[in-house]
Write a protein that holds these residues in place. Structure first.
Motif: not given
Length: 94
Positions: A9-15, A50-52
């Motif tokens: 989910t974190y990686g998808f969010g970064v993309v 709030c992202v991490t």
């Protein structure tokens, strides 16, 4: 870093952040002078960190369900197999 269920989910969010901002994940060129860091650091600074927060992060399945629901609401959803990358049109394993 340790792999986790919410790491995707974190990686998808970064993309998604890359696509939305046009910035590289390791070097933000449109940030104000006060931000020195990567794309996630910049968004954290803008959003109040709030992202991490891992505990608040959705699973990828919940992200999929939310995106699918939004697509259906605006009429963009299409019928598809549950696992389109695993099966071809003849339902044979790839």
């Amino acid at each position: 870093m340790v792999a986790s269920l919410k790491g995707d989910t974190y990686g998808f969010g970064v993309v998604l952040l890359e696509l939305a901002t046009g910035q590289k994940p390791t070097n933000v060129t449109i940030a104000e002078e006060g931000c020195k860091g990567n794309l996630v650091d910049w968004v954290n600074q803008l959003s109040g960190n709030c992202v991490t927060k891992v505990k608040a992060r959705w699973s990828m399945y919940k992200v999929y369900e939310a995106l699918n629901s939004m697509a259906q609401e605006v009429g963009l959803s299409e019928d598809h197999d549950e696992f389109p990358l695993l099966l071809d049109n003849q339902n044979d394993a790839i």
